[in-house]
Design a protein around this motif. Structure first.
Motif, PDB file in Angstrom:
ATOM      1  N   ILE A 141       0.856  -1.184   0.000  1.00  0.00           N
ATOM      2  CA  ILE A 141       0.000   0.000   0.000  1.00  0.00           C
ATOM      3  C   ILE A 141       0.890   1.231   0.000  1.00  0.00           C
ATOM      4  N   GLY A 142       0.443   2.280  -0.692  1.00  0.00           N
ATOM      5  CA  GLY A 142       1.365   3.391  -0.877  1.00  0.00           C
ATOM      6  C   GLY A 142       0.773   4.783  -0.697  1.00  0.00           C
ATOM      7  N   GLY A 143      -0.451   4.875  -0.206  1.00  0.00           N
ATOM      8  CA  GLY A 143      -1.070   6.197  -0.057  1.00  0.00           C
ATOM      9  C   GLY A 143      -0.456   6.992   1.087  1.00  0.00           C
ATOM     10  N   GLY A 144      -0.706   8.294   1.064  1.00  0.00           N
ATOM     11  CA  GLY A 144      -0.118   9.085   2.140  1.00  0.00           C
ATOM     12  C   GLY A 144      -0.874  10.364   2.429  1.00  0.00           C
TER      13      GLY A 144
ATOM     14  N   GLY B  77       1.530  15.900   2.510  1.00  0.00           N
ATOM     15  CA  GLY B  77       0.148  15.441   2.377  1.00  0.00           C
ATOM     16  C   GLY B  77      -0.404  15.021   3.722  1.00  0.00           C
ATOM     17  N   GLY B  78      -1.117  13.890   3.731  1.00  0.00           N
ATOM     18  CA  GLY B  78      -1.744  13.417   4.959  1.00  0.00           C
ATOM     19  C   GLY B  78      -0.728  13.000   5.996  1.00  0.00           C
ATOM     20  N   LEU B  79       0.231  12.167   5.593  1.00  0.00           N
ATOM     21  CA  LEU B  79       1.276  11.723   6.528  1.00  0.00           C
ATOM     22  C   LEU B  79       2.149  12.900   6.944  1.00  0.00           C
TER      23      LEU B  79
ATOM     24  N   CYS C  98       6.727  10.477   3.694  1.00  0.00           N
ATOM     25  CA  CYS C  98       5.314  10.873   3.695  1.00  0.00           C
ATOM     26  C   CYS C  98       4.815  10.975   2.269  1.00  0.00           C
ATOM     27  N   MET C  99       5.340  10.102   1.403  1.00  0.00           N
ATOM     28  CA  MET C  99       5.003  10.143  -0.015  1.00  0.00           C
ATOM     29  C   MET C  99       3.678   9.425  -0.269  1.00  0.00           C
ATOM     30  N   ASP C 100       3.191   9.572  -1.507  1.00  0.00           N
ATOM     31  CA  ASP C 100       1.962   8.876  -1.869  1.00  0.00           C
ATOM     32  C   ASP C 100       2.206   7.909  -3.029  1.00  0.00           C
ATOM     33  N   ASN C 101       3.491   7.642  -3.325  1.00  0.00           N
ATOM     34  CA  ASN C 101       3.779   6.698  -4.413  1.00  0.00           C
ATOM     35  C   ASN C 101       5.092   5.964  -4.157  1.00  0.00           C
TER      36      ASN C 101
ATOM     37  N   ARG D  80       9.267   6.790  -3.123  1.00  0.00           N
ATOM     38  CA  ARG D  80       9.699   6.111  -1.890  1.00  0.00           C
ATOM     39  C   ARG D  80      11.006   5.354  -2.131  1.00  0.00           C
TER      40      ARG D  80
ATOM     41  N   GLY E  56       6.160   5.238   6.084  1.00  0.00           N
ATOM     42  CA  GLY E  56       4.747   5.158   6.431  1.00  0.00           C
ATOM     43  C   GLY E  56       3.935   5.066   5.148  1.00  0.00           C
ATOM     44  N   ALA E  57       2.778   4.400   5.206  1.00  0.00           N
ATOM     45  CA  ALA E  57       1.909   4.298   4.030  1.00  0.00           C
ATOM     46  C   ALA E  57       0.485   3.990   4.493  1.00  0.00           C
TER      47      ALA E  57
ATOM     48  N   PRO F  57      -3.845   8.448   7.912  1.00  0.00           N
ATOM     49  CA  PRO F  57      -2.531   9.105   7.934  1.00  0.00           C
ATOM     50  C   PRO F  57      -2.278   9.883   9.219  1.00  0.00           C
TER      51      PRO F  57
END
Ligand SMILES: [Zn+2]
Lengths: 90, 243
Positions: free
Chosen positions: A87-90, B39-41, B127-130, B134, B151-152, B191
């Motif tokens: 999973i890779g969302g953030g 972002g969220g993280l 704190c990336m989204d991809n 990462r 984190g993810a 997050p």
């Protein structure tokens, strides 16, 4: 018995967090999971013949099977197999 | 690095913990932590790193705030829509804590600029989204020999692990292939929890408090209300850390 720890969609598909299965390698374990728990198939399997897995993370005692012997990775009693998707969302 | 009277008061409650104490607080003050992604993280990790007194926080992001970010990216507010995320984040963090230094880096993280962007960093918070970025950060952390706090999130589920170069498995030891990138569903609070865990790990690392989430992957499931730890091992064939 091999202990299989399931997370996310796998936990949901099987309806349990952990199952115990007799199997000599990952291939046999996957086949047994598939036949016993139909709902897991779309998440786990890309192709049935020849058997090809989706890009999930399968760890045997903390090591990815992709760095071991893939589907042929041998399993023995008391091994712990963890299955989850990346999973890779953030 | 000594603490001012104002800092001693500000951080009094955490300094009161014997295991942490003044020494722990001084160590946080000396640290330069890069938060990769606002972002969220990055929001929750950034807020707690700032309130805790990490001496220097750099925030990297290249995107602008959108309405659909606001369910989880708590550093950005309605008035920030259209503004750059780093600008919005840095503005809030400076208001949260003016005793620390906060740097904005409005750049896209790429293989060719990552080492330049991380110059002087003592740690990276993922704190990336991809996965593409990462992995770039993972490899840079190994090269620079600095810890990488992963984190993810997906839906109600979150993951975290602390990577110490040459000591613990790296991200690629566990996830050899990048999964396809797509817009993933994320519950607002996921997050929040994971970023907070990442910040806690950073604090413990610099304060020298153990155990850390090293060689362990935390799987947090807020649907079932469980936290599981999976032991993870280095892989000798890992293309990044070569175990
Ligand atoms: Zn590795």
């Amino acid at each position: 018995m091999v202990t299989v720890r399931l997370f996310g969609v796998f936990r949901e598909a099987v309806g349990q967090k952990e199952v115990n299965i007799f199997s000599k390698n990952v291939r046999e374990l996957v086949e047994k999971l598939n036949s016993k728990h139909e709902k897991i198939v779309p998440f786990l399997i890309k192709n049935t013949d020849p058997l090809e897995l989706e890009d999930n993370i399968i760890l045997v005692n903390g090591r990815s099977i992709w760095f071991l012997d893939g589907l042929e990775t041998a399993l023995t009693d008391k091994d712990i197999v963890s299955i989850f998707s990346p999973i890779g969302g953030g | 690095m000594t603490l001012t009277n104002r800092e001693l008061t500000r951080y009094d409650r955490q300094i009161r913990m014997q295991e942490f104490g003044k020494k722990g607080q001084e160590n946080l003050k000396k640290a330069h932590v890069v938060v990769a992604g606002a972002g969220g993280l990055g929001s929750s990790a950034g807020i707690y790193l700032a309130t805790s007194g990490i001496g220097h926080i750099s925030i990297i992001d290249h995107e602008a705030v959108e309405l659909s970010n606001l369910n989880r990216q708590i550093l950005h507010w309605e008035r920030d829509i259209g503004k750059s995320k780093v600008e919005s984040a840095v503005e809030k963090l400076r208001q949260i804590n003016s005793d620390i230094e906060v740097t904005d880096i409005e750049k896209e993280i790429k293989e060719e600029n990552v080492l330049e962007l991380l110059k002087g960093a003592d740690a990276i918070v993922d704190c990336m989204d991809n996965f593409h970025t990462r992995f770039i950060l993972n490899d840079a952390a190994l090269k620079l020999n600095i810890p990488f706090f992963h984190g993810a999130c997906y839906g109600f589920e979150g993951r975290a692990t602390t990577i110490i170069p040459k000591k613990t498995p790296c991200l690629r030891c566990i996830i050899p292939k990048s999964p396809p990138e797509k817009k993933v569903p994320i519950m607002s609070t996921t997050p929040g929890t994971i970023g907070t865990i990442q910040a806690t790990e950073v604090i413990k690392f610099f304060a020298g408090i153990k155990p850390l989430l090293t060689s362990k992957l935390l799987i947090y499931d807020s649907w079932y209300l469980t936290y599981d730890l999976i032991k993870i091992e280095r892989n000798r064939k890992c293309p990044s850390c070569g175990g």
